[in-house]
Design an enzyme around this catalytic site. Structure first.
Site, PDB file in Angstrom:
ATOM      1  N   SER A 211      -6.727  -4.515   3.048  1.00  0.00           N
ATOM      2  CA  SER A 211      -7.378  -3.243   2.711  1.00  0.00           C
ATOM      3  C   SER A 211      -8.904  -3.384   2.838  1.00  0.00           C
ATOM      4  O   SER A 211      -9.401  -3.721   3.913  1.00  0.00           O
ATOM      5  CB  SER A 211      -6.949  -2.789   1.312  1.00  0.00           C
ATOM      6  OG  SER A 211      -7.344  -1.462   1.065  1.00  0.00           O
ATOM      7  N   GLU A 356       1.694   3.240   4.590  1.00  0.00           N
ATOM      8  CA  GLU A 356       0.466   2.894   3.872  1.00  0.00           C
ATOM      9  C   GLU A 356       0.089   3.963   2.844  1.00  0.00           C
ATOM     10  O   GLU A 356      -0.265   3.665   1.700  1.00  0.00           O
ATOM     11  CB  GLU A 356      -0.698   2.729   4.854  1.00  0.00           C
ATOM     12  CG  GLU A 356      -0.548   1.614   5.870  1.00  0.00           C
ATOM     13  CD  GLU A 356      -1.029   0.276   5.351  1.00  0.00           C
ATOM     14  OE1 GLU A 356      -1.358   0.166   4.151  1.00  0.00           O
ATOM     15  OE2 GLU A 356      -1.083  -0.670   6.165  1.00  0.00           O
TER      16      GLU A 356
END
Length: 585
Positions: A211, A356
Site C-alpha cells: 500500500s 482491493e
C-alpha cells in the site's frame, strides 16, 4: 567490528556463548553493542535472532520537526534491543485510537544466523516498509512477524517512519516535504552501514512494501537520495503513479492546518514556528479538518502524503540554506522520471489484489447518504489524473462519468445491490490500472526485469478481511500480507496440506527467491515447491500484452490482468492524456 580491540572482543564472545543459552545474545555493531534475543520460530521449526527497537535516527523534534532526521550517533555500553521502540504519532484509521511519540525512528532486525569468529555469513536482506495511507501504522511484529521469511535464510528489517503532517507537511523553507520518505532513506543507510554485523550483505538488499509502503518503495526507486541503497524492489498494491500517493496544493494545505490550529497567517516562518510548538496529537487530529469539499470527492481524501518537491530556492527563503542542503527527494512527476530513464534501475516485482477496494466499500454500507451522493454525483469517481476540461459541469466531464457508469453499472444505480461493481470500479481506478501501467513503463524504459502478479486467493489467512470482519468473497487490500508475515491473532491450526499453508509457502518462497536471485522462480519448472510454474517477466518490447502470475490455490501464468476493465481505462487515458505506452507501441 574493527572498532573493538581484540581483548574486548574475546570478552564479548564469552558473554555471547553464555547468553545464547539463556535466550539472550550480545552483538557488537559499528555503532555500539546491542543485546537481543534468540527465540523459536512460531508455527514452524528452528530459531532466529531478534533485535528490536534499534534507533537509526535522532529524535526529529523541535527545529527538526518537518525536516530530515539526523543519523543516530555511536553509543557506549550495551543497549537492550528486546522490545520494539515507540511508534510514530498517528491515529489508527481502523480503530480510531491515537498513539506514538516523535522519538520513533526505530528499526527491527531478524536474522537466522549471526557472524562468529569462524563464520561470516552474507545473507540477502529484505527491508519491509509498512503501509497505512502514509497516516498510521508501524513496522512492529503485531502485523509483520518475521517467522516465515527468516526460515528461508533471509534477514528481515522493519522500521517506523514519520506519518501524517509530521512526516509529509510541505511548505518550503525548513519544511520542504517528504520527511517520512527521507526517514526511509536514513533507515536504508543504517542497513548499508550496519547489517553486516547481523550476518547480512549490504550489497544484496531488497526493499518491499504494501500500500503506502509499496508507493514508498516506488518513490525510492525514483529518488536520487536512495541511489545504491538497494538492489531489488517489490511493490504490493501501490506505486507512485497511483493518484492517492501524491499530494496537490501542499503549500495551501500547510497553511490550512495552521488555521485549523489557531494560526492564520501568510508568513511561512511564523507558520512553521507555530506548528513546531503544537503537540503531535493536536497536529494529527487537526489534519483531517484541512480536507475540503473537493477533497471529499476523491476516493480516499488523504490530507498529507508525498509531494513533488518544488524548487524553494528563491528570495523568500534567504537565510534557510541549511534546509536547502537537504536536497530534493523527488522533483519531477514519476512518469517523467521513468521515461527519462533517470532512476534506480533494479529488478521490480509488483501487483495487486482482486478486490482491493473492499477495504473502502465498508463506508458505502455504513453511510446510505454517501451511496446516494455518489449515485447523484458520479463525476467524483473520475480519477484526478485524467486530464479532462476544467469544470465539473463541462460536457466532457459529464460524458466521461456516464461512460464509466455505463461500463461498470449499466442501467443500475449505486446501491447495496451493486457493491461488487463498485468494488471493481474503485479497485481499477485506485490500484490496478496504475500498477499495471507502472509495470509497462518500467519494462519499456528500464534494463531490469519486471514481474507482475494478481493475487486472487481468498483464504483463512487473508489479513485485512479478518481484521475488519468482512465476510464478502474476494481478496481485500492487505490480504496477501497474511501469507508473508506471521500475525499472532491469526494463529490458526491449519493442516499443513491446506490451501492456505501451501499458498503461504509458495508466496514466501517466491518473494525470498526474488530477494536472492532477482527472479521469483529461478529454478523454473524443475522446482515443484512453487507448482513448477515459471514466472515470466513483462516483455519491454510488447508492453501492451502483459504476462502476469495469477496467484490462487494453484498459481498460473496468464496474459493481461482484468483485460476488459483495464482496456477501458487505457482508452480513456489515451484519449485525454495522450501519454500512455499504448500510443507508442
Amino acid at each position: 567490528m574493527r572498532i573493538f580491540p581484540k581483548r574486548a572482543m574475546d570478552v564479548v564472545q564469552e558473554v555471547v556463548g553464555t547468553l545464547r543459552q539463556e535466550g539472550r545474545v550480545i552483538l557488537p555493531t559499528p555503532v555500539g553493542i546491542v543485546r537481543g534475543r534468540h527465540q523459536a520460530v512460531k508455527s514452524g521449526l528452528g530459531y532466529y535472532y531478534s533485535f528490536k527497537g534499534i534507533r537509526y535516527g535522532q529524535p526529529p523534534i523541535g527545529a527538526r520537526r518537518f525536516r530530515s532526521a539526523l543519523p543516530e550517533q555511536p553509543w557506549q555500553g550495551v543497549r537492550n534491543t528486546l522490545r520494539e521502540g515507540a511508534t510514530c504519532p498517528h491515529r489508527n484509521m481502523l480503530l480510531d485510537t491515537y498513539g506514538g511519540s516523535e522519538d520513533c525512528l526505530f528499526l527491527n532486525v531478524f536474522t537466522p544466523v549471526l557472524p562468529t569468529e569462524n563464520r561470516h555469513p552474507k545473507l540477502p536482506v529484505m527491508v519491509f516498509i509498512h503501509g497505512g495511507a502514509f497516516t498510521f501504522g508501524s513496522g512492529n511484529t503485531f502485523l509483520y512477524g518475521p517467522d516465515y521469511i527468516v526460515q528461508e535464510g533471509v534477514i528481515l528489517v522493519t522500521f517506523n517512519y514519520r506519518l501524517g503532517p509530521i512526516g509529509f507537511l510541505s511548505v518550503g523553507g525548513d519544511a520542504p516535504g517528504n520527511a517520512g520518505l527521507k526517514d526511509q532513506v536514513l533507515a536504508l543507510k543504517w542497513v548499508r552501514d550496519n547489517i553486516a554485523a547481523f550476518g547480512g550483505n549490504p550489497n544484496d538488499v531488497t526493499i518491499f512494501g504494501q500500500s503506502a509502503g509499496a508507493a514508498s518503495v516506488h518513490y525510492l526507486m525514483l529518488s536520487p537520495m536512495a541511489a545504491g541503497l538497494f538492489h531489488r524492489a517489490i511493490c504490493q498494491s501501490g506505486t507512485a503513479i497511483n493518484t492517492w500517493a501524491r499530494a496537490s496544493h501542499a503549500r495551501e494545505r500547510a497553511f490550512a492546518l495552521g488555521k485549523v490550529l489557531g494560526m492564520e497567517t501568510n508568513d511561512t516562518s511564523k507558520l512553521l514556528e507555530y506548528l513546531r510548538s503544537v503537540s503531535p496529537k493536536n497536529l494529527i487530529d487537526a489534519a483531517p479538518l484541512t480536507l475540503t469539499p473537493e477533497d471529499a470527492k476523491n476516493n480516499i481524501g488523504l490530507p498529507f502524503v508525498p509531494v513533488i518537491e518544488e524548487s524553494w530556492a528563491d528570495s523568500q527563503w534567504e537565510g534557510t540554506m541549511d534546509a536547502l542542503k537537504e536536497g530534493h527527494f523527488i522533483a519531477e512527476e514519476p512518469l517523467e522520471i521513468i521515461r527519462k530513464k533517470n532512476y534506480n534501475n533494479v529488478p521490480l516485482l509488483l501487483g495487486y489484489n482482486t478486490h482491493e477496494a473492499m477495504l473502502f466499500i465498508r463506508r458505502l454500507k455504513k453511510d446510505p447518504t454517501l451511496i446516494k451522493t455518489i449515485d447523484q454525483d458520479f463525476e467524483r469517481l473520475i480519477p484526478t489524473d485524467l486530464k479532462l476540461p476544467s469544470g465539473r459541469s463541462s460536457e466532457t466531464v459529464v460524458q466521461v462519468a456516464k461512460d464509466i457508469r455505463d461500463f461498470y453499472l449499466g442501467s443500475k444505480a449505486v446501491s447495496n445491490d451493486t457493491l461488487e461493481e463498485m468494488i471493481y470500479l474503485l479497485t481499477d481506478t485506485m490500484f490496478a490500472h496504475g500498477i499495471v501501467e507502472t509495470a509497462r513503463q518500467h519494462a519499456a524504459n528500464g534494463r531490469s526485469n519486471v514481474f507482475l502478479y494478481r493475487f486472487e486467493f481468498d483464504g483463512a489467512l487473508g489479513l485485512y478481511k479478518r481484521l475488519l470482519g468482512i465476510a464478502r468473497p474476494g481478496t481485500c487490500h492487505g490480504d496477501e500480507l497474511g501469507y508473508l508475515f506471521h500475525f499472532g491473532l491469526l494463529n490458526l491450526s491449519l493442516n499443513p496440506q491446506s490451501p492456505e499453508i501451501q499458498v503461504k509457502y509458495r508466496m514466501v518462497k517466491m518473494w525470498t527467491n526474488f530477494a536472492k536471485f532477482g527472479n521469483p522462480t529461478p529454478f523454473g519448472s524443475n522446482d515443484d515447491t512453487i507448482d513448477g510454474t515459471i514466472w515470466k517477466p513483462v516483455n519491454g518490447s510488447d508492453v501492451m500484452h502483459v504476462p502476469y502470475l495469477n496467484i490462487d490455490s494453484k498459481s498460473e501464468m496468464k496474459m493481461n490482468p482484468d483485460a476488459d476493465r483495464l482496456k477501458f481505462w487505457d482508452n480513456l487515458y489515451i484519449k485525454y492524456n495522450g501519454n500512455t505506452l499504448a500510443n507508442t507501441v
